[in-house]
Design a protein around this motif. Structure first.
Motif, short mmCIF file in Angstrom:
data_model
loop_
_atom_site.label_atom_id
_atom_site.label_comp_id
_atom_site.label_asym_id
_atom_site.label_seq_id
_atom_site.Cartn_x
_atom_site.Cartn_y
_atom_site.Cartn_z
N GLY A 75 -1.14 10.23 4.04
CA GLY A 75 -0.11 9.39 4.67
C GLY A 75 -0.63 8.43 5.73
O GLY A 75 -0.42 7.22 5.62
N PRO A 76 -1.33 8.92 6.76
CA PRO A 76 -1.81 8.00 7.82
C PRO A 76 -2.76 6.92 7.29
O PRO A 76 -2.70 5.77 7.72
CB PRO A 76 -2.55 8.94 8.79
N SER A 95 4.72 11.71 3.09
CA SER A 95 3.96 11.56 4.34
C SER A 95 3.99 10.11 4.84
O SER A 95 4.07 9.86 6.04
CB SER A 95 2.54 12.05 4.07
N VAL A 96 3.94 9.16 3.90
CA VAL A 96 4.03 7.73 4.28
C VAL A 96 5.41 7.45 4.88
O VAL A 96 5.53 6.80 5.92
CB VAL A 96 3.77 6.83 3.04
N MET A 97 6.45 7.97 4.24
CA MET A 97 7.82 7.70 4.72
C MET A 97 8.08 8.37 6.07
O MET A 97 8.78 7.82 6.92
CB MET A 97 8.83 8.17 3.68
N LEU A 110 -2.83 5.69 4.15
CA LEU A 110 -2.05 4.73 3.36
C LEU A 110 -1.23 3.82 4.27
O LEU A 110 -1.15 2.61 4.04
CB LEU A 110 -1.14 5.49 2.38
N ASN A 111 -0.63 4.40 5.33
CA ASN A 111 0.15 3.58 6.27
C ASN A 111 -0.72 2.52 6.93
O ASN A 111 -0.28 1.40 7.14
CB ASN A 111 0.80 4.46 7.33
N MET A 112 -1.96 2.90 7.27
CA MET A 112 -2.88 1.94 7.91
C MET A 112 -3.15 0.76 6.97
O MET A 112 -3.08 -0.39 7.37
CB MET A 112 -4.19 2.65 8.27
N TYR A 113 -3.45 1.07 5.69
CA TYR A 113 -3.76 -0.01 4.74
C TYR A 113 -2.50 -0.80 4.35
O TYR A 113 -2.56 -2.01 4.17
CB TYR A 113 -4.45 0.55 3.49
N LEU A 114 -1.36 -0.09 4.24
CA LEU A 114 -0.13 -0.77 3.84
C LEU A 114 0.35 -1.75 4.91
O LEU A 114 1.10 -2.68 4.62
CB LEU A 114 0.97 0.26 3.52
N SER A 115 -0.11 -1.54 6.17
CA SER A 115 0.29 -2.46 7.23
C SER A 115 -0.53 -3.75 7.20
O SER A 115 -0.21 -4.71 7.91
CB SER A 115 0.16 -1.77 8.60
N ASN A 162 5.89 8.76 8.29
CA ASN A 162 4.98 8.10 9.25
C ASN A 162 4.27 9.13 10.15
O ASN A 162 4.33 9.05 11.38
CB ASN A 162 5.79 7.10 10.09
#
Lengths: 223, 59
Positions: free
Chosen positions: A93-94, A43-45, A96-101, A47
């Motif tokens: 996913g969403p 889900s992260v990949m 993790l993407n928010m924190y990974l940014s 996006n």
């Protein structure tokens, strides 16, 4: 008889079935957590958009309420458990993407994962080794859960950051209590189905991870 | 208003409604705590609080 003495007086057959339940639960829990991690990574990949989290949680809870109780005593229950945990992992996913940014995003996610693991292993290990009966916490925990749901509902509309932090802290405490409660139910015969036991512990771990990440993200020095 | 907020609100109300009868039953059926029971809970939960504070200080 004191509730603490019950496990000591149980026959060998009962102890063996309890050990089998605990073993099966932890094996299935490990597999579902791994599967969840795979779907979260996918889900992260990919996006995926933000509403995926909401859709996944609602889908997973519909499966928990409507499908799991009817299938938990058959092999179909295993498929449903993987469906639920895969869906919930995908929904991360969403978030993790928010924190990974964020600048320290990977550190935040890693710390939340490690922290969740240590909290779970510590509390579950404590409940298993002490063999205490934590069933007296049931009413308190479920009442706390209702209060948290109402606070989340209110904060959807008033959107107070301080209330969000308080909710995250309360969820971590409640889920920690549920880990003690659920583990002791396995040890003391309150739960005899490893599929249901797995889902209970999985939800505790999932909620601790999400809310620990939220707390760390909000209170970390680096924005 | 954001449409996702409305769907979240509906979902949370549904969760409360589903949980309510079970919660009432659980509150009724829960055995009373004996001496030392809550002490056995407070200790590990205090560990969790301390551990979370430590993690916050580390990040």
């Amino acid at each position: 008889m004191n509730r603490l003495d019950i496990s000591a007086a149980r026959p060998t057959e009962s102890v063996l079935s309890t050990n089998k339940l605990i073993k099966n639960t932890y094996i299935l829990l490990s597999m579902t957590l791994l599967f969840s991690a795979v779907t979260a990574a996918a889900s992260v990949m990919l996006n995926v958009p933000g509403w995926t989290y909401m859709a996944s949680i609602i889908g997973a809870f519909l499966l928990i309420w409507l499908v799991l109780p009817r299938t938990a005593h058959s092999s179909t229950g295993l498929v449903v458990v993987f469906g639920i945990t895969g869906l919930m992992g995908f929904g991360l996913g969403p978030i993790l993407n928010m924190y990974l940014s964020m600048a320290n995003g990977p550190q935040l996610v890693g710390t939340a994962m490690a922290g969740t693991g240590i909290i779970f292993l510590g509390l579950s290990g404590y409940a298993l080794s002490s063999k205490r009966d934590f069933s007296f916490m049931g009413g308190f925990l479920v009442a706390g859960l209702l209060v948290v749901f109402m606070a989340i509902l209110a904060n959807l509309f008033i959107a107070l950051p301080a209330l969000q932090l308080a909710i995250s802290a309360a969820v971590i405490m409640l889920m920690s209590g549920f880990i003690l409660y659920d583990t002791s139910r396995m040890v003391n015969g309150g739960e005899t189905n490893y599929i249901m036991a797995t889902i209970g512990l999985y939800l505790n771990i999932y909620n601790i991870f999400v809310h620990l990440l939220s707390l760390l993200g909000a209170l970390s020095g680096d924005d | 208003m954001d449409w996702t907020k409305i769907i979240w609100a509906v979902a949370i109300v549904a969760m409360i409604l589903v949980l309510w009868p079970r919660a009432k039953q659980m509150m009724k059926d829960t055995p009373k705590a004996e001496k030392g029971d809550w002490q056995a809970v407070v200790l590990p939960l205090a560990f969790v609080v301390g551990f979370v504070i430590l993690l916050i200080m580390l990040v």
